[in-house]
Design a protein around this motif. Structure first.
Motif, PDB file in Angstrom:
ATOM      1  N   LEU A 169      -9.296  -2.255  -8.767  1.00 12.19           N
ATOM      2  CA  LEU A 169      -8.078  -2.809  -8.167  1.00 12.19           C
ATOM      3  C   LEU A 169      -7.377  -3.785  -9.106  1.00 12.19           C
ATOM      4  CD1 LEU A 169      -9.464  -3.265  -4.561  1.00 12.19           C
ATOM      5  CD2 LEU A 169      -7.572  -1.779  -5.209  1.00 12.19           C
ATOM      6  N   LEU A 217       3.283  -0.478  -5.088  1.00  9.30           N
ATOM      7  CA  LEU A 217       3.055  -1.217  -6.328  1.00  9.30           C
ATOM      8  C   LEU A 217       4.050  -0.808  -7.397  1.00  9.30           C
ATOM      9  CD1 LEU A 217      -0.826  -0.920  -6.564  1.00  9.30           C
ATOM     10  CD2 LEU A 217       0.499  -2.792  -5.640  1.00  9.30           C
ATOM     11  N   LEU A 218       4.345   0.496  -7.429  1.00  9.74           N
ATOM     12  CA  LEU A 218       5.187   1.020  -8.500  1.00  9.74           C
ATOM     13  C   LEU A 218       6.649   0.588  -8.352  1.00  9.74           C
ATOM     14  CD1 LEU A 218       4.058   4.717  -9.050  1.00  9.74           C
ATOM     15  CD2 LEU A 218       4.141   2.906 -10.758  1.00  9.74           C
ATOM     16  N   THR A 257      -3.722  -4.999  -3.233  1.00  8.24           N
ATOM     17  CA  THR A 257      -5.062  -4.771  -3.766  1.00  8.24           C
ATOM     18  C   THR A 257      -6.078  -5.677  -3.084  1.00  8.24           C
ATOM     19  OG1 THR A 257      -4.662  -6.361  -5.536  1.00  8.24           O
ATOM     20  CG2 THR A 257      -4.254  -4.051  -6.039  1.00  8.24           C
ATOM     21  N   LEU A 279      -6.225   9.386   4.302  1.00 12.30           N
ATOM     22  CA  LEU A 279      -6.588   8.365   3.328  1.00 12.30           C
ATOM     23  C   LEU A 279      -5.778   8.529   2.049  1.00 12.30           C
ATOM     24  CD1 LEU A 279     -10.447   8.193   3.806  1.00 12.30           C
ATOM     25  CD2 LEU A 279      -8.800   6.379   4.237  1.00 12.30           C
ATOM     26  N   ILE A 280      -5.609   9.786   1.625  1.00 16.02           N
ATOM     27  CA  ILE A 280      -4.838  10.021   0.401  1.00 16.02           C
ATOM     28  C   ILE A 280      -3.387   9.603   0.609  1.00 16.02           C
ATOM     29  CG2 ILE A 280      -3.950  11.805  -1.152  1.00 16.02           C
ATOM     30  CD1 ILE A 280      -6.584  13.310  -0.663  1.00 16.02           C
ATOM     31  N   ASN A 316       0.563  -1.934 -14.480  1.00 15.96           N
ATOM     32  CA  ASN A 316       1.969  -2.087 -14.151  1.00 15.96           C
ATOM     33  C   ASN A 316       2.637  -2.859 -15.288  1.00 15.96           C
ATOM     34  OD1 ASN A 316       4.332  -2.194 -12.668  1.00 15.96           O
ATOM     35  ND2 ASN A 316       3.228  -2.569 -10.764  1.00 15.96           N
ATOM     36  N   LEU A 376      -0.976   4.265 -12.613  1.00 14.13           N
ATOM     37  CA  LEU A 376      -1.175   3.953 -11.200  1.00 14.13           C
ATOM     38  C   LEU A 376      -1.559   5.206 -10.405  1.00 14.13           C
ATOM     39  CD1 LEU A 376      -0.245   1.203 -12.032  1.00 14.13           C
ATOM     40  CD2 LEU A 376       1.074   1.045  -9.948  1.00 14.13           C
ATOM     41  N   TYR A 430     -13.532   6.010  -1.172  1.00 17.43           N
ATOM     42  CA  TYR A 430     -13.588   6.335   0.262  1.00 17.43           C
ATOM     43  C   TYR A 430     -14.776   7.243   0.555  1.00 17.43           C
ATOM     44  CZ  TYR A 430      -8.677   4.887   0.107  1.00 17.43           C
ATOM     45  OH  TYR A 430      -7.521   4.195  -0.089  1.00 17.43           O
ATOM     46  N   ALA A 476      -7.115  -4.084   0.055  1.00 14.25           N
ATOM     47  CA  ALA A 476      -8.032  -2.975  -0.239  1.00 14.25           C
ATOM     48  C   ALA A 476      -9.419  -3.511  -0.578  1.00 14.25           C
ATOM     49  CB  ALA A 476      -7.484  -2.136  -1.390  1.00 14.25           C
ATOM     50  N   ILE A 529      -5.362   7.040  -7.534  1.00 17.12           N
ATOM     51  CA  ILE A 529      -5.548   7.822  -6.302  1.00 17.12           C
ATOM     52  C   ILE A 529      -6.881   8.574  -6.312  1.00 17.12           C
ATOM     53  CG2 ILE A 529      -4.584   9.689  -4.905  1.00 17.12           C
ATOM     54  CD1 ILE A 529      -1.820   8.633  -5.605  1.00 17.12           C
ATOM     55  N   THR A 583      -3.178   5.834   0.554  1.00 14.98           N
ATOM     56  CA  THR A 583      -3.305   5.317  -0.809  1.00 14.98           C
ATOM     57  C   THR A 583      -2.016   5.551  -1.584  1.00 14.98           C
ATOM     58  OG1 THR A 583      -5.597   5.982  -0.698  1.00 14.98           O
ATOM     59  CG2 THR A 583      -4.785   5.316  -2.839  1.00 14.98           C
ATOM     60  N   GLY A 584      -1.453   6.746  -1.407  1.00 17.90           N
ATOM     61  CA  GLY A 584      -0.207   7.068  -2.100  1.00 17.90           C
ATOM     62  C   GLY A 584       0.890   6.086  -1.750  1.00 17.90           C
ATOM     63  N   ILE A 627       0.293   2.887  -3.538  1.00 18.49           N
ATOM     64  CA  ILE A 627       0.621   2.984  -4.969  1.00 18.49           C
ATOM     65  C   ILE A 627       2.134   2.909  -5.163  1.00 18.49           C
ATOM     66  CG2 ILE A 627       0.564   4.524  -6.972  1.00 18.49           C
ATOM     67  CD1 ILE A 627      -2.118   3.268  -6.385  1.00 18.49           C
ATOM     68  N   GLU A 651      -9.541  12.719   5.306  1.00 20.71           N
ATOM     69  CA  GLU A 651      -9.323  12.596   3.869  1.00 20.71           C
ATOM     70  C   GLU A 651      -7.831  12.646   3.543  1.00 20.71           C
ATOM     71  OE1 GLU A 651     -12.099  12.847   0.410  1.00 20.71           O
ATOM     72  OE2 GLU A 651     -12.434  14.424   1.844  1.00 20.71           O
ATOM     73  N   LEU A 668      -4.888  -2.307 -11.378  1.00 23.22           N
ATOM     74  CA  LEU A 668      -3.538  -1.983 -10.916  1.00 23.22           C
ATOM     75  C   LEU A 668      -2.523  -3.054 -11.321  1.00 23.22           C
ATOM     76  CD1 LEU A 668      -4.478  -0.604  -7.412  1.00 23.22           C
ATOM     77  CD2 LEU A 668      -3.671   0.681  -9.374  1.00 23.22           C
ATOM     78  N   PHE A 711     -20.113  12.925   1.114  1.00 25.97           N
ATOM     79  CA  PHE A 711     -18.922  13.235   1.900  1.00 25.97           C
ATOM     80  C   PHE A 711     -17.863  13.871   0.992  1.00 25.97           C
ATOM     81  CE2 PHE A 711     -14.842  12.351   3.816  1.00 25.97           C
ATOM     82  CZ  PHE A 711     -15.069  12.623   5.151  1.00 25.97           C
ATOM     83  N   ILE A 756     -10.037   7.939  -3.826  1.00 24.63           N
ATOM     84  CA  ILE A 756     -10.688   8.980  -3.030  1.00 24.63           C
ATOM     85  C   ILE A 756     -12.199   8.895  -3.195  1.00 24.63           C
ATOM     86  CG2 ILE A 756     -11.026  11.482  -2.866  1.00 24.63           C
ATOM     87  CD1 ILE A 756      -8.113  11.797  -3.675  1.00 24.63           C
TER      88      ILE A 756
END
Lengths: 268, 616, 234
Positions: free
Chosen positions: B405, A100-101, A50, A89-90, B412, B362, B373, A53, B366, A93-94, A97, A86, B408, B320, B370
């Protein structure tokens, strides 16, 4: 200074300060004294992911403000969409995540399953303090009933039950042997409390009418503080607990010197 | 689709002339079926005009925000300088803590975003004359007003207002003397909440039906500004989430006033057995958070929408990934209903729930990522007009990032164990739903103030307001995150009993308190700016930010009753047609007909000034 | 709709992109733009300032509003039902004898709902004569249901099963009270419908208000049947 330069500078400055605070550990987790190093690991992994990010977002903000702040000759680009970008980016990010999980869920599964050989201790919370009950010689907790709870009998012990007689009840401090798993059963007398030992990384609410539980292995001897972590009224901030972690022998000695329920009643 | 070529004349007309202003011979204020306001009372007090109701909502909510802020100063007096101010003792400290939270989340943010922004912007952005049910709309405001009055009366009842924390967890909140205000305060609190929910339901029905039914010709769902999307989804969420709190409030009220035991098990309060039996405290927690978590998104979705519009307009660039923006809003709205128990990992519920709620929580990151971004990519390669609304929008992105953030960590279940109910939580939720929501909100106020009043807010004061709020918010809340790592528990009146809390925590608490008052002073400046500029500010142009949005195309500013003169506008494009032309104005309002622009006139407005300066 | 490949643009210089954008204005539209007339329905007359929406869904606004309201009410009841189911599953749940009058009340509500349906059908068939007796019967039966529920409360509290007695009776009073309040709201709607029926009247092509009243009534019945089954089972 123009705001188009000041704003990026401030954003970079904020990032620097926060990174510095994290790196210098001005305020950081208390020294670990239990087996839950995995929580620290997961926390640090989360902080790194994080944190990156956070740094990326703010530095990118600073960059776009500096680079694309309105000035002579600058025109915006008509760019309404970019599905490929895009998509990546997804996906990125996945992956983050999942990063983290994965440790979180893996260690969480351990955290909620107390080992069978753990030493059982019962803690009861009340406005505003804690008391502790040990099994005693017969290795089982005496029957307790909500209807019997009172100031003198915080656990609502059924004194007619023979299993209660050798239970050991104390208000003073929670004594624990080092290196041995402890299975804590939590109850509450009046409102919701939460038993929290920062160095052990664990906390669990104690809820009236229910038994909740947590487990840990104290790994360092010493005296620790417990704090109530669920708001419980005017004395919430003063609901301090003392936890004494001792070598196994010292703990046994202490336990044997404590009067059990029958002895305590005889003394009165 | 009309295949005509758009001529330069058409575009100029749409830009420069108010919609329908050339419809001579029509009385612009006469709208069939509208409620023509007559006397002072029906014009300004019991008005059914969405714009008046929006102002009533906004002013009431901002005043409540002022009260909530003043309560937080009281908390900071004690935390920064423990024991130095004798006016603050544990009882009123906890009462202030409780009321600060409830007032800010429910009576300020929710009311301002839905009642204020929703009411004002939905009809204007969609080309409607008013809301679908103007009378219901008026009733919604007045019920909200009564709920505020009941809440304030709760401050004066014997025992004072409830001091059980804004989550009102039973048994603490209702058992006699378990916490401050258990006798009357909690009942007024719950009654006020029930009224607020009634008001929000009336409002929600109105916003949803208006969005679905009253869009003007050409305004398809996928041409709606993201602000409207955010408010629309938030309104649906109020309809589906608030009933949980309503039911909970009724049950808690019965537990408090009628002696039932929905949430009260057998307990011994101060050693005395009470005649209650059989309730379950966790039931309340589930009901509360089933409302409480969607409520967080009720606040943040409209703000996300507002920020999307601000970022696009002030970057002179289309938003965007509009389609992704809409779908991510919808995804967040849906997922927000399956994450509530992440507030309860340590509550004693079945620990196996933790797996599900950790994953769902979590995953919701996502769509949120998005959106972040897409805001950044909207700014990228834009032509950033660093106006006050834009500054706040950028402030939103930055604070939303750190606020989201840090979520997150708490989502958890494993890391929640050490961090739950520490200052980390306080820092997290203030950053994400306090600061970032306010950043977007302030940006929206600076952006649409000229629409509402016809006057500009003072930009210099606005910049001072921005810098103090933005830097101040970081100064206040990031140290709290680190204090949370150190294990400092929240909702503590004092910390001096605990050795594990480092002495430097006291120092930083002084710093935080001072920062709070500086930020507070900036909000007073903002209030003064609002009051002064509403009457004395410089006159605004019709479309000061050169926005493509439909709301700037009304015949007059502020818009007349019925908004659109004799004929409704017709919409031909999305609200993000920016950066289209190299010279002159770079945008096309939504009312300009579609069709290929003649290739010979790529620059169709040569005489115009360079676009989009406004107060920047 | 020609979708612009933005990724190829990234490689290009800014100016040509903008030029091309300007030239292609007709091609780039808001996603899902369409011609915007797909759902065009002018001249609605059922909502306050209606009649202006041109993109409306093909349902009357007040019908939509009613369904939204019922969704909200459904959420409220499902919260209570969930709480009830969870609580009644715990070992210390105490069942109590349900007053028999509940069966009678259920019958009243079924008949009431049927009467409203009959009123609605009669208008649809243009048989205005049957409308008023059916509508009146529906309202009276609904009011009798409320009285019957009050009688059930009285019977229970007389036998010691008060609101505070234990969680199962608390839940009984809560569920019936909230449902009762919901019925009272229905009676307010019924009064409005009745006044319209006596005033301008309903015709076979203008009877939306009556339809919605009937929908609300059926919903009341449905909720009650679920609650009654739950109370009976637990």
């Amino acid at each position: 200074m123009s705001i188009g330069i000041l704003l990026p500078a401030v954003l970079v400055f904020i990032v620097e300060v926060i990174v510095a605070m994290a790196v210098t550990r001005l305020w950081w987790l208390t020294p670990l004294a239990s087996n839950w190093g995995s929580i620290d690991t997961t926390l640090v992994v989360t902080l790194v992911i994080t944190g990156l990010a956070f740094i990326a977002v703010n530095l990118f903000l600073a960059y776009v403000v500096l680079r694309y702040r309105s000035r002579e000759g600058l025109r915006a680009v008509f760019l309404p969409d970019h599905p490929a970008l895009e998509k990546w980016l997804i996906i990125g990010t996945g992956i983050g995540i999942i990063g983290l999980l994965a440790p979180g869920l893996y260690y969480y599964a351990q955290a909620i399953r107390p080992p069978a050989d753990a030493m059982v201790v019962e803690i009861i919370g009340f406005q505003w303090g804690w008391s502790y009950r040990y099994l005693g010689a017969d290795g089982q907790l005496g029957r307790s009933e909500l209807a019997l709870m009172s100031r003198e009998n915080p656990f609502g012990l059924d004194l007619a039950d023979p299993a209660s007689q050798d239970d050991i009840v104390t208000f003073e401090a929670l004594h624990l042997p080092v290196g041995k798993p402890v299975h804590v059963r939590l109850r509450a007398q009046d409102v919701v409390h939460s038993f929290y030992i920062p160095q052990f990384r664990m906390k669990q609410d104690s809820v009236p009418g229910m038994v909740t539980q947590m487990w840990f292995v104290p790994t360092k001897t010493g005296t620790y503080e417990g704090a109530c972590a669920e708001y419980c009224g005017l004395g919430h901030f003063a609901m301090r607990a003392v936890i004494v972690v001792q070598e196994g022998e010292a703990f046994e000695t202490w336990l044997h010197n404590q009067p059990n329920v029958a002895q305590a009643r005889a003394q009165q | 689709m009309a295949d005509q070529t758009v001529t330069r004349g058409d575009v100029e007309q749409a830009r420069d002339e108010p919609h329908a202003a050339h419809q001579e011979g029509h009385e612009p204020h006469h709208v069939p079926g509208s409620h023509e306001p007559g006397s002072f009372w029906s014009r300004y007090v019991f008005s059914q005009d969405h714009k008046v109701i929006a102002l009533q909502y906004s002013i009431t909510a901002l005043l409540m925000g002022g009260l909530g802020m003043a309560l937080s100063w009281m908390l900071r007096l004690q935390l920064g300088f423990p024991g130095s101010f004798e006016v603050v003792h544990p009882a009123n400290y906890y009462q202030a803590l409780t009321q600060h939270g409830m007032i800010m989340i429910v009576y300020t943010l929710t009311a301002l975003l839905l009642g204020g922004f929703g009411n004002y912007l939905i009809p204007l952005m969609l080309g409607a004359r008013d809301m679908a049910y103007p009378f219901l709309n008026m009733a919604s405001y007045w019920v909200y007003f009564i709920s505020v009055v009941v809440l304030l009366v709760g401050f004066a009842v014997p025992g004072g207002p409830s001091g059980a924390g804004w989550t009102l967890y039973p048994p603490l909140s209702v058992l006699p003397n378990a916490s401050p205000g258990t006798e009357w305060g909690i009942r007024f609190m719950l009654l006020s909440l029930a009224l607020f929910i009634a008001s929000a339901t009336m409002g929600g029905l109105n916003y949803v039906t208006t969005v679905l039914q009253l869009r003007t010709r050409g305004m398809t769902l996928m041409r709606m500004p993201l602000t409207v999307w955010g408010i629309f989804l938030a309104a649906i969420m109020t309809l589906l989430a608030f009933p949980a709190l309503f039911v909970g409030a009724v049950m808690l009220l019965l537990d408090s006033a009628a002696g039932t035991s929905f949430f009260i098990p057998r307990v011994a309060l101060f050693g005395e057995q009470l005649a209650r039996e059989g309730g379950n405290p966790l039931l309340w927690q589930h009901l509360f958070w089933y409302f409480g978590h969607p409520e967080v998104y009720v606040v943040i979705l409209p703000v996300m929408g507002i920020v999307s519009d601000l970022v696009s307009t002030h970057s002179r660039k289309p938003i965007f990934g509009y389609r992704m923006m809409v779908w991510s809003l919808i995804t967040i709205a849906v997922l927000s209903f399956v994450v509530w128990a992440h507030h309860m990992y340590t509550s004693g519920m079945n620990p196996y729930f933790g797996f599900f709620f950790t994953i769902s929580t979590l995953v919701i990151a996502i769509p949120s990522a998005i959106k972040t971004y897409n805001w950044l990519l909207t700014l990228w390669r834009g032509n950033l007009q660093l106006t006050v609304p834009m500054l706040f929008a950028i402030g939103f992105i930055s604070t939303f990032a750190i606020g989201g953030l840090t979520g997150l960590f708490l989502g958890n279940a494993l890391i929640d164990a050490p961090l739950h109910d520490t200052y980390f939580v306080v820092g997290h939720f203030h950053l994400v739903m306090g600061v970032s929501a306010l950043m977007g909100l302030f940006g929206g106020i600076y952006h649409w103030f000229p629409k509402v009043t016809g006057r500009m807010l003072n930009a210099t004061l606005g910049k001072i307001h921005f810098w103090a709020s933005f830097v101040g918010a970081y100064a206040i809340f990031t140290p709290m995150l680190f204090l949370g790592f150190a294990g400092v528990p929240r909702r503590y009146y004092a910390f001096d009993l605990y050795q594990f809390i480092p002495p430097s925590a006291d120092t930083v608490n002084v710093f935080i308190s001072v920062a709070t008052w500086v930020v507070g002073a900036a909000q007073i400046l903002f209030a003064a700016n609002l009051a002064w500029s509403a009457f004395r500010g410089p006159r605004a142009e019709r479309n000061p930010w050169k926005s493509a949005g439909l709301e700037w195309q009304t015949p007059t500013t502020p818009p007349p009753h019925g908004n659109w003169g004799a004929e409704l506008p017709e919409v031909h494009r999305w609200p993000y047609d920016y950066s289209l032309f190299d010279e002159g104005d770079d945008y096309l309002p939504q009312t300009v007909p579609a069709g290929p622009v003649a290739a010979s006139t790529p620059s169709i407005h040569d005489g115009a000034q360079k676009g989009g300066h406004g107060a920047g | 709709m020609a979708r612009r490949r933005a990724d190829t643009e990234l490689a290009e210089k800014a100016l040509p992109v903008r030029l091309r954008a300007a030239l292609r204005l007709g091609e780039w539209r808001a996603p899902g733009g369409g011609n915007g007339w797909r759902n065009g329905r002018d001249g609605r007359r059922d909502s306050g300032v209606g009649g202006f929406g041109s993109q409306a869904l093909p349902v009357p606004t007040s019908q939509l509003a009613l369904w939204l309201l019922l969704a909200t009410v459904t959420m409220a009841f499902s919260m209570m039902v969930t709480a009830y189911v969870v609580r009644s599953g715990l070992p210390d749940w105490q069942s109590f004898p349900k007053p028999r009058i509940l069966w009678l009340n259920t019958g009243l509500l079924v008949l009431s709902s049927a009467a409203l349906e009959r009123a609605k059908r009669s208008v649809e068939l243009g048989d205005a004569k049957r409308l008023r007796p059916s509508l009146m019967a529906g309202g009276i039966l609904g009011a009798l249901f409320v009285l019957g529920q009050l009688a059930a409360w009285r019977l229970m509290s007389q036998s010691g099963l008060t609101l505070q007695a234990n969680p199962s009776t608390s839940f009984f009073y809560l569920l019936t009270a909230v449902h009762g309040a919901h019925v009272l709201g229905g009676l307010v709607a019924w009064v409005r419908t009745w006044r319209t029926a006596r005033g301008r009247g309903y015709t076979s092509d203008d009877h939306l208000g009556l339809d919605l009243c009937a929908v609300y009534w059926h919903f009341l019945l449905l909720v009650w049947l679920v609650l009654f089954a739950l109370i009976g089972l637990a």
